[in-house]
Write a protein that holds these residues in place. Structure first.
Motif, PDB file in Angstrom:
ATOM      1  N   LYS A  53       0.844  -1.195   0.000  1.00  0.00           N
ATOM      2  CA  LYS A  53       0.000   0.000   0.000  1.00  0.00           C
ATOM      3  C   LYS A  53       0.875   1.239   0.000  1.00  0.00           C
ATOM      4  N   ASP A  54       0.582   2.159  -0.940  1.00  0.00           N
ATOM      5  CA  ASP A  54       1.327   3.411  -1.078  1.00  0.00           C
ATOM      6  C   ASP A  54       0.570   4.519  -0.349  1.00  0.00           C
ATOM      7  N   SER A  55       1.259   5.222   0.555  1.00  0.00           N
ATOM      8  CA  SER A  55       0.596   6.283   1.329  1.00  0.00           C
ATOM      9  C   SER A  55       0.853   7.679   0.785  1.00  0.00           C
ATOM     10  N   ASP A  56       1.905   7.857  -0.036  1.00  0.00           N
ATOM     11  CA  ASP A  56       2.264   9.209  -0.475  1.00  0.00           C
ATOM     12  C   ASP A  56       2.191   9.386  -1.980  1.00  0.00           C
ATOM     13  N   ASP A  58       3.600   8.085  -4.567  1.00  0.00           N
ATOM     14  CA  ASP A  58       4.758   8.042  -5.450  1.00  0.00           C
ATOM     15  C   ASP A  58       4.828   6.727  -6.226  1.00  0.00           C
ATOM     16  N   GLY A  59       3.842   5.873  -6.038  1.00  0.00           N
ATOM     17  CA  GLY A  59       3.774   4.614  -6.774  1.00  0.00           C
ATOM     18  C   GLY A  59       4.482   3.464  -6.111  1.00  0.00           C
ATOM     19  N   VAL A  60       5.086   3.709  -4.935  1.00  0.00           N
ATOM     20  CA  VAL A  60       5.828   2.677  -4.206  1.00  0.00           C
ATOM     21  C   VAL A  60       5.173   2.469  -2.841  1.00  0.00           C
ATOM     22  N   GLY A  61       4.873   1.231  -2.513  1.00  0.00           N
ATOM     23  CA  GLY A  61       4.340   0.932  -1.194  1.00  0.00           C
ATOM     24  C   GLY A  61       5.316   1.339  -0.112  1.00  0.00           C
ATOM     25  N   ASP A  62       4.816   1.644   1.081  1.00  0.00           N
ATOM     26  CA  ASP A  62       5.679   2.156   2.135  1.00  0.00           C
ATOM     27  C   ASP A  62       5.161   1.753   3.510  1.00  0.00           C
ATOM     28  N   LEU A  63       5.906   2.127   4.542  1.00  0.00           N
ATOM     29  CA  LEU A  63       5.564   1.721   5.904  1.00  0.00           C
ATOM     30  C   LEU A  63       4.261   2.362   6.372  1.00  0.00           C
ATOM     31  N   LYS A  64       4.056   3.618   6.044  1.00  0.00           N
ATOM     32  CA  LYS A  64       2.795   4.253   6.428  1.00  0.00           C
ATOM     33  C   LYS A  64       1.608   3.569   5.731  1.00  0.00           C
ATOM     34  N   GLY A  65       1.849   3.098   4.520  1.00  0.00           N
ATOM     35  CA  GLY A  65       0.796   2.362   3.837  1.00  0.00           C
ATOM     36  C   GLY A  65       0.432   1.089   4.583  1.00  0.00           C
TER      37      GLY A  65
END
Length: 581
Positions: A53-56, A58-65
């Motif tokens: 899941k991408d939270s910001d 930018d097309g890349v999943g991240d920790l916040k996601g």
């Protein structure tokens, strides 16, 4: 006929969630002789952070996601998350080339984000297992920068070097190198360095005790933060025979035997256990534990004090599809390992991970007619075998291979380098790409399909890897609303496993071995006996198990009704659990 799960059966089984605490207590009361451990009873859910899941945007999943979806993860009923690498990395191999082991890759967020993620998981009763990549580092790690700077640098022996004046190094095959040569010439010091994987992933020299102590200190850094264990990537290759003997003919058919498990590997693991593992209540598992069940046992025999769980590849390294390999041979793999581990040690059970195509595309049938029912059957298999089940993100939805048509769509260093190497040799690129549609590990890395909005709800930006276009049909939101979905069937299975200790600790007995379509076995513990029937084919298949099921209780079936069981016939991809009287 569209397969559905009985609403009454589903409703009854969802009650297991409320009973899970008492069920866990029963483990202790009924199974002391089996050496109960939390990591034996856990269901491990693997999250590939780049694609979850991408939270910001930018097309890349991240920790916040991931943090935003912790309630979803909790709703699955799982006990632990295995998180693929999130450390600082230039991303040559999607994070498995680490340039700083104590920092978070900026694509994924910050250390503060990690701390919130760990806190959120623990608040929900979910343990966190980190990927530990210490067979190799990135060539951009400070250790390697120093190591290659001069032959007398103090970090020189943190890696394997071969001086050019000694002639050409002994041949070693590289998994990812275009030229399949694991020795890379470096002009700066007129020497070659070893890389079993990409040339940007130089192998660490575990023969150096200073290097080992650096690794142990780094492991304690994460464990002191509160993580709950490590999955150790490619560690079977950490110990090398530094006499560099010539590889025998046919070594490619058994890489681990001839290429890994070097002379000091078990010494290193025992040292690691003494200095690190033994100080914490954690789960430890190494990738590729041996080339035989007996070899694997050496890693996890409690008396040897190394690891506590074996993770082998024989059950997934079978080619393009299980139909090509044969179910009888497949049964034998699991039965051989179970026989070796029946009295001590512990196994992992899995059908997919980040290095494999999608489970339903490889072991089931991802056509519209059979995708749902075969996905449920495979989930039943994972949750009813003896061993800790590892379940890959998206498989609970029945996500399928994306089957890219063009090399331009692939980001994976493995696929791209193989393509370049084949092109340089004038090989059949069309046939290669056709094969990758079924086998490429990037099939299993496409973004999670959350809903039917743009990019499946994964991101509003451009996803780093294309989303499977079938997300309009296959997504979590739609399946949440359907009590008969593969998602809700998976939840039912997890709670069923938690309620019945026989499915965790029970003895495994294979039945009807020669049946080419049906995998049948029993699990038995302290007077309780469960029969598991799994049809791995798209046809009705009979079975002959020598056990009457007429007066027995049906616990679960992935079809509505069980009338065919009375005449010993399973419908296509049917899975049935029967409590025997």
């Amino acid at each position: 006929m569209k397969p559905i799960l009985s609403l009454c059966l589903f409703s009854a089984l969802t009650l297991f969630s409320a009973e899970s605490t008492s069920a866990q207590n029963k483990f202790v009361k009924t199974s002391q002789k089996n050496d109960t451990k939390w990591w034996k009873e856990a269901v491990v859910y693997q999250v590939y952070p780049r694609s979850f899941k991408d939270s910001d945007d930018d097309g890349v999943g991240d920790l916040k996601g991931i943090i935003s979806k912790l309630d979803y993860i909790k709703s699955l009923g799982i006990d632990a998350v295995w998180l693929n690498p999130i450390y600082t990395s230039p991303n040559d191999d999607n994070g498995y080339d680490i340039s700083d082991y104590r920092q978070i890759m900026t694509d994924f967020g910050t250390m503060e984000d990690f701390d919130l993620l760990l806190k959120g998981m623990h608040e929900r009763g979910i343990k966190l297992i980190m990927d530990l990549v210490v067979n190799h580092s990135s060539d951009e790690h400070e250790w390697f920068k120093q190591s290659r700077s001069s032959r007398d640098n103090k970090y020189r022996d943190y890696y394997h070097w071969w001086p050019a004046e000694k002639g050409k190094p002994p041949y070693r095959w590289s998994f990812f190198d275009v030229n399949s040569d694991a020795w890379k010439y470096d002009a700066q010091t007129d020497a070659y360095y070893l890389h079993y994987f990409s040339q940007k992933q130089p192998d660490l020299n575990w023969e150096n005790p200073k290097l080992r102590q650096e690794i142990y200190e780094m492991m304690r850094f994460w464990l002191d933060k509160g993580i709950d264990g490590f999955r150790m990537d490619a560690f079977q290759f950490a110990s090398k025979d530094t006499t560099w003997p010539e590889l025998p003919k046919g070594y490619e058919k058994n890489i681990i035997k001839y290429y890994g498990v070097g002379p000091h590997l078990h010494d290193y693991l025992q040292e690691m256990n003494r200095e690190v593992f033994s100080k914490y209540d954690i789960m430890t598992v190494a990738e590729g534990a041996g080339s035989t069940p007996e070899d694997a046992m050496l890693f996890v025999d409690p008396d040897r004090k190394e690891l506590n769980m074996a993770y082998h590849f024989e059950s997934v390294d079978i080619g393009k599809h299980i139909n090509d390999f044969g179910l009888v041979k497949y049964k034998d793999i699991f039965s051989r390992y179970d026989e070796t581990f029946k009295d001590k040690g512990w196994l992992s059970i899995f059908l997919a991970n980040h290095d494999q195509p999608r489970m339903v595309s490889k072991f089931g049938n991802d056509t519209p007619e059979f995708r749902e029912i075969s996905s449920k059957m495979l989930s039943t298999f994972i949750m009813t075998m003896r061993g800790t089940p590892y379940y890959y993100y998206g498989d609970e939805l029945g996500m399928t291979n994306i089957r890219f048509d063009s090399i331009a769509n692939y980001h994976d260093v493995d696929t791209r380098n193989k393509y370049i190497g084949l092109k340089n040799k004038g090989g059949d690129l069309k046939a290669f790409l056709e094969g990758q549609k079924q086998t490429s590990r990037e099939n299993g890395r496409t973004p999670f399909q959350w809903d039917a909005t743009k990019n499946a709800g994964f991101t509003t930006g451009k996803p780093w890897l294309k989303v499977n276009p079938n997300y309009n049909l296959i997504n979590a939101e739609a399946q949440e609303k359907d009590p008969n979905s593969t998602l809700n069937y998976f939840r039912t299975l997890v709670q069923l496993r938690k309620k019945k200790p026989v499915l965790v600790y029970g003895k495994y007995t294979l039945l009807d071995r020669e049946n080419p379509n049906v995998f049948a076995y029993t699990r038995e513990l302290e007077g309780k006996k469960v029969l598991v029937l799994l049809n791995f084919s798209d046809k009705e298949s009979s079975f002959n198990i020598g056990i009457s099921t007429t007066k027995s209780k049906i616990i679960l079936d992935n079809y509505t009704g069980t009338k065919n069981l009375k005449k010993n016939v399973l419908r296509p991809y049917e899975a049935a659990l029967i409590e025997l009287k």
